[in-house]
Design an enzyme around this catalytic site. Structure first.
Site, mmCIF file in Angstrom:
data_model
loop_
_atom_site.group_PDB
_atom_site.id
_atom_site.type_symbol
_atom_site.label_atom_id
_atom_site.label_comp_id
_atom_site.label_asym_id
_atom_site.label_seq_id
_atom_site.Cartn_x
_atom_site.Cartn_y
_atom_site.Cartn_z
ATOM 1 N N LYS A 73 0.841 -1.214 0.000
ATOM 2 C CA LYS A 73 0.000 0.000 0.000
ATOM 3 C C LYS A 73 0.868 1.254 0.000
ATOM 4 C CE LYS A 73 -1.726 1.497 4.094
ATOM 5 N NZ LYS A 73 -1.391 2.882 4.430
ATOM 6 N N ASN A 74 1.850 1.291 0.912
ATOM 7 C CA ASN A 74 2.601 2.530 1.093
ATOM 8 C C ASN A 74 3.618 2.790 -0.010
ATOM 9 O OD1 ASN A 74 1.064 3.050 3.286
ATOM 10 N ND2 ASN A 74 2.620 2.503 4.812
ATOM 11 N N CYS A 111 -4.984 12.733 12.964
ATOM 12 C CA CYS A 111 -5.523 11.406 12.691
ATOM 13 C C CYS A 111 -5.370 10.583 13.948
ATOM 14 C CB CYS A 111 -4.815 10.756 11.520
ATOM 15 S SG CYS A 111 -3.196 10.206 11.929
ATOM 16 N N ARG A 154 0.475 14.304 13.391
ATOM 17 C CA ARG A 154 0.999 14.107 12.035
ATOM 18 C C ARG A 154 0.933 15.348 11.144
ATOM 19 N NH1 ARG A 154 -1.195 8.521 9.754
ATOM 20 N NH2 ARG A 154 0.702 8.473 8.541
ATOM 21 N N ASP A 211 4.796 0.263 12.038
ATOM 22 C CA ASP A 211 3.604 -0.395 11.483
ATOM 23 C C ASP A 211 3.491 -1.868 11.885
ATOM 24 O OD1 ASP A 211 2.903 1.959 10.296
ATOM 25 O OD2 ASP A 211 3.598 1.434 8.291
ATOM 26 N N ARG A 256 -8.505 -0.639 4.675
ATOM 27 C CA ARG A 256 -7.644 0.370 4.038
ATOM 28 C C ARG A 256 -6.300 -0.224 3.657
ATOM 29 N NH1 ARG A 256 -7.238 5.876 7.147
ATOM 30 N NH2 ARG A 256 -5.917 6.128 5.333
HETATM 31 N N1 EPU Z 1 6.199 14.547 10.990
HETATM 32 C C1 EPU Z 1 6.115 15.884 11.279
HETATM 33 N N2 EPU Z 1 6.065 16.784 10.229
HETATM 34 C C2 EPU Z 1 6.050 16.387 8.935
HETATM 35 C C3 EPU Z 1 6.132 14.998 8.646
HETATM 36 C C4 EPU Z 1 6.197 14.106 9.687
HETATM 37 O O1 EPU Z 1 6.107 16.283 12.433
HETATM 38 O O2 EPU Z 1 5.986 17.259 8.045
HETATM 39 C C5 EPU Z 1 6.285 13.573 12.089
HETATM 40 C C6 EPU Z 1 5.054 12.671 12.196
HETATM 41 O O3 EPU Z 1 4.024 13.293 12.933
HETATM 42 C C7 EPU Z 1 5.617 11.430 12.866
HETATM 43 C C8 EPU Z 1 7.028 11.347 12.283
HETATM 44 O O4 EPU Z 1 7.330 12.658 11.801
HETATM 45 O O5 EPU Z 1 5.676 11.627 14.240
HETATM 46 C C9 EPU Z 1 7.212 10.362 11.145
HETATM 47 O O6 EPU Z 1 6.126 10.473 10.231
HETATM 48 P P1 EPU Z 1 6.239 10.146 8.686
HETATM 49 O O7 EPU Z 1 6.095 11.420 7.933
HETATM 50 O O8 EPU Z 1 7.435 9.308 8.408
HETATM 51 O O9 EPU Z 1 4.925 9.285 8.476
HETATM 52 P P2 EPU Z 1 4.017 9.314 7.205
HETATM 53 O O10 EPU Z 1 4.854 9.561 6.031
HETATM 54 O O11 EPU Z 1 2.859 10.197 7.463
HETATM 55 C C10 EPU Z 1 4.239 6.785 6.561
HETATM 56 C C11 EPU Z 1 3.293 5.638 6.355
HETATM 57 C C12 EPU Z 1 2.759 5.193 7.712
HETATM 58 C C13 EPU Z 1 3.946 4.779 8.589
HETATM 59 C C14 EPU Z 1 4.923 5.957 8.704
HETATM 60 C C15 EPU Z 1 6.182 5.623 9.482
HETATM 61 C C16 EPU Z 1 2.413 6.058 4.150
HETATM 62 C C17 EPU Z 1 1.256 6.427 3.301
HETATM 63 N N3 EPU Z 1 2.216 6.054 5.472
HETATM 64 O O12 EPU Z 1 3.470 7.833 7.173
HETATM 65 O O13 EPU Z 1 1.931 4.054 7.470
HETATM 66 O O14 EPU Z 1 3.486 4.429 9.864
HETATM 67 O O15 EPU Z 1 5.325 6.399 7.386
HETATM 68 O O16 EPU Z 1 6.846 4.563 8.903
HETATM 69 O O17 EPU Z 1 3.475 5.747 3.644
HETATM 70 C C18 EPU Z 1 0.222 2.508 7.942
HETATM 71 O O18 EPU Z 1 0.435 1.988 6.833
HETATM 72 O O19 EPU Z 1 -0.509 1.964 8.817
HETATM 73 C C19 EPU Z 1 0.841 3.795 8.261
HETATM 74 C C20 EPU Z 1 0.379 4.584 9.225
#
Ligand code: EPU
Length: 446
Positions: free
Chosen positions: A44-45, A138, A143, A327, A419
Site C-alpha cells: 500500500k505505502n 488522525c 501528524r 507499522d 484500508r
Molecule cells: N512529521 C512531522 N512533520 C512532517 C512529517 C512528519 O512532524 O511534516 C512527524 C510525524 O508526525 C511522525 C514522524 O514525523 O511523528 C514520522 O512520520 P512520517 O512522515 O514518516 O509518516 P508518514 O509519512 O505520514 C508513513 C506511512 C505510515 C507509517 C509511517 C512511518 C504512508 C502512506 N504512510 O506515514 O503508514 O506508519 O510512514 O513509517 O506511507 C500505515 O500503513 O498503517 C501507516 C500509518
C-alpha cells in the site's frame, strides 16, 4: 481494460464498496493452528506515492502488483478528479495524466486519507501550482506536514494557507538546496523527491527516509528518466530534468502485510509459507520473530515461519527503517500478550499509537502504559470479546489476538482494516483460521 476520464470505474464503485464494508465486522473463533501458503499483495505505502508519480509525465504509466485496497481506490478517485485517466484490470493500473485539468485535492478526500498530501510535490513540479487541503489530525497522532511545506519552500515554492488549503505556486522549482528535515519523514521524502526530479538543478535530500517504499518510488522515477543518486541511502541527490517519460513498474511486496501473517503463524503455533514477498525488507521483523522462538527460513521471494511452542516475550523500540517498523508494533504487541515472560515496547515514531491496548485488555491482556512505553506481561490465555478497531495496524493486532483467544472475538469498524489489507479474512481462512466477515445489513458474507 476500461479508460475513464474521472477514474470512476476504478474508484467510484470502490467508494460504494467502501461505504458497505464500513458497516461490516469480523468474527474470529480462536484456537486454530494456521498452516499453508499465503500470497502477499503489493505494498500500500509504495503504491500510493507511485500512483501520484503518474502526475509527473504526459505519458502513460503502467503499474503491476497494485493492491486492491480502499486507500488505493481513494487515490485513484483523487487522481481521476484531477483529470488523470485511469484504467484498472485486477492488480494492474494504467494512468494517463496527459491532461491535468484540476491540480487540487479537496478536503472530502484528503480527510479520509492523509496520504493525499503526496500529490502536492508532483502537481507543483508539473503544473507550477497546486491546491491541497491540509490533512487534519488522525487517530495515531497529530501528524503535521510542515516538513513537506518547508522543503518545497526551499525549492522556491511560494506557499500560503487559505481556508484550510495549502496553496503552492512556482513557475519552475529550483535546485541548489540541501534539505535537512527536522525528523525523518517517509511521505515527506517522497513528496520532495517527486518535486525535485523536475526542478531546475540539483537538490540534496540529506536525511531521507530509507523505507523500501521510498526506494521503490525512486526506482520507478529513474525508469521514468529521473536522475537520482544514493537510492536506498539517507542522502538522495537529485539532478532535475525538464521532462519525464512513461514507464512500467511492479510495486514492491507489502512487508507489513507479510509481517502480520508471520505473527499470525507464530501466535497460533502454526507453519506458514509466504509467497511473493521481499524477505530483505523484513530483516528487523524476522530477527524479532526468531527471538520469540519461531523458526524462520527465507528464499528469494518466500519466507517460512514455523512455531513449535509458546511465544517468548520480546522487547523492542520502533524506529525508522531499517530498524523495527512502527507499522508492526501493534501486531507484536498482540504476540507479547500471550507470550512467556514480560516485554517492554517503546513507540518512538508516533505519539499516540497505543490505542489497541485498551481493546487488547478487553481480551484479557495485561498491559500497562507510561508515556510512549508499554509493559506487557504475557498471560496463558485470552478470552474472546467484542472489540473495536481504531486504526489500520491496531485492527490487525485485534484479529491476531482473536485468532488465539478462547471463544469468539468480534472486531467492529473494520473499514480501518480494509484500508491496508485486501480481504484479510480470505487469506487467513485459506490457512485454517475460523474467521468470517458479517455485513451488518445482509448477514454473513464470507
Ligand atoms: N512529521 C512531522 N512533520 C512532517 C512529517 C512528519 O512532524 O511534516 C512527524 C510525524 O508526525 C511522525 C514522524 O514525523 O511523528 C514520522 O512520520 P512520517 O512522515 O514518516 O509518516 P508518514 O509519512 O505520514 C508513513 C506511512 C505510515 C507509517 C509511517 C512511518 C504512508 C502512506 N504512510 O506515514 O503508514 O506508519 O510512514 O513509517 O506511507 C500505515 O500503513 O498503517 C501507516 C500509518
Amino acid at each position: 481494460m476500461r479508460m475513464t476520464q474521472e477514474g470512476a470505474g476504478a474508484a467510484g464503485s470502490g467508494d460504494v464498496a467502501g461505504e458497505r464494508v464500513a458497516a461490516d465486522h469480523l468474527v474470529v473463533e480462536g484456537g486454530e493452528r494456521l498452516a499453508g501458503e499465503i500470497t502477499v499483495s503489493g505494498a500500500k505505502n509504495a503504491a500510493l506515492p507511485i500512483l501520484c508519480a503518474s502526475l509527473l509525465t504526459t505519458d502513460p504509466l503502467t503499474l503491476h502488483n497494485v493492491p486492491d485496497l480502499h486507500d488505493v481506490r481513494t487515490m485513484l478517485k483523487l487522481l481521476g478528479q484531477m483529470g488523470v485517466k485511469v484504467a484498472r484490470d485486477g492488480e494492474s493500473v494504467t494512468l494517463d495524466a496527459s491532461d491535468i485539468t484540476h491540480p487540487s485535492a479537496p478536503y472530502d478526500l484528503v480527510k479520509t486519507m492523509r496520504a493525499s498530501i503526496l500529490v502536492l510535490g508532483p502537481l507543483l513540479a508539473r503544473c507550477g501550482e497546486a491546491r491541497v487541503s491540509l490533512p487534519g489530525g488522525c487517530a495515531i497522532g497529530a501528524r503535521p506536514v510542515d516538513q513537506h511545506v518547508k522543503g518545497l519552500q526551499q525549492m522556491g515554492a511560494e506557499i500560503t494557507l487559505s481556508h484550510g488549503d495549502i496553496l503552492a505556486k512556482s513557475p519552475r522549482l529550483r535546485g541548489g538546496a540541501t534539505i535537512v528535515t527536522d525528523m525523518i519523514t517517509v511521505t515527506g521524502t517522497e513528496n520532495l523527491l517527486m518535486a525535485a526530479v523536475l526542478a531546475d538543478g540539483e537538490t540534496v535530500l540529506a536525511n531521507a527516509a530509507r523505507e523500501p517504499e521510498v526506494t521503490d518510488l525512486a526506482r520507478l522515477l529513474v525508469k521514468m528518466g529521473a536522475q537520482i543518486d544514493g537510492i536506498g541511502t539517507e542522502r538522495l541527490v537529485v539532478r532535475g530534468v525538464s521532462r519525464l517519460h512513461g514507464a512500467t513498474h511492479n510495486v514492491v511486496p507489502d512487508r507489513i502485510e507479510a509481517g502480520t501473517f508471520l505473527c499470525a503463524a507464530a501466535a497460533t503455533r502454526g507453519d506458514i509459507v509466504l509467497r511473493r514477498v521481499a524477505p530483505a525488507t523484513l530483516d528487523a521483523v524476522i530477527d524479532k520473530l526468531r527471538e520469540t522462538g519461531a523458526d524462520v527460513t527465507t528464499g528469494d521471494d518466500w519466507i517460512r515461519v514455523a512455531m513449535a511452542g509458546r511465544v517468548k516475550a520480546v522487547s523492542f523500540r520502533t524506529s525508522e527503517y531499517p530498524a523495527f517498523p512502527t507499522d508492526m508494533q501493534a501486531q507484536f504487541m498482540a504476540l507479547n500478550c500471550i507470550a512467556d515472560g514480560a516485554a517492554q515496547v517503546v513507540e518512538t515514531i508516533f505519539e499516540n499509537r497505543f490505542m489497541h491496548v485498551q481493546e487488547l485488555q478487553r481480551l484479557g491482556a495485561d498491559i500497562g502504559i507510561e508515556g510512549n512505553t508499554a509493559m506487557i506481561r504475557g498471560v496463558t490465555r485470552l478470552s474472546g470479546a467484542h472489540v473495536m478497531a481504531t486504526d489500520l495496524r491496531a485492527s490487525a493486532s485485534l484479529v491476531l489476538a482473536g485468532l488465539v483467544a478462547e471463544g469468539e472475538t468480534r472486531v467492529d469498524r473494520i473499514h480501518h482494516l480494509d484500508r491496508g489489507y485486501h480481504r484479510i479474512e480470505n487469506k487467513l481462512r485459506a490457512v485454517g483460521a475460523r474467521i468470517r466477515r458479517v455485513d451488518a445489513r445482509q448477514g454473513e458474507i464470507a
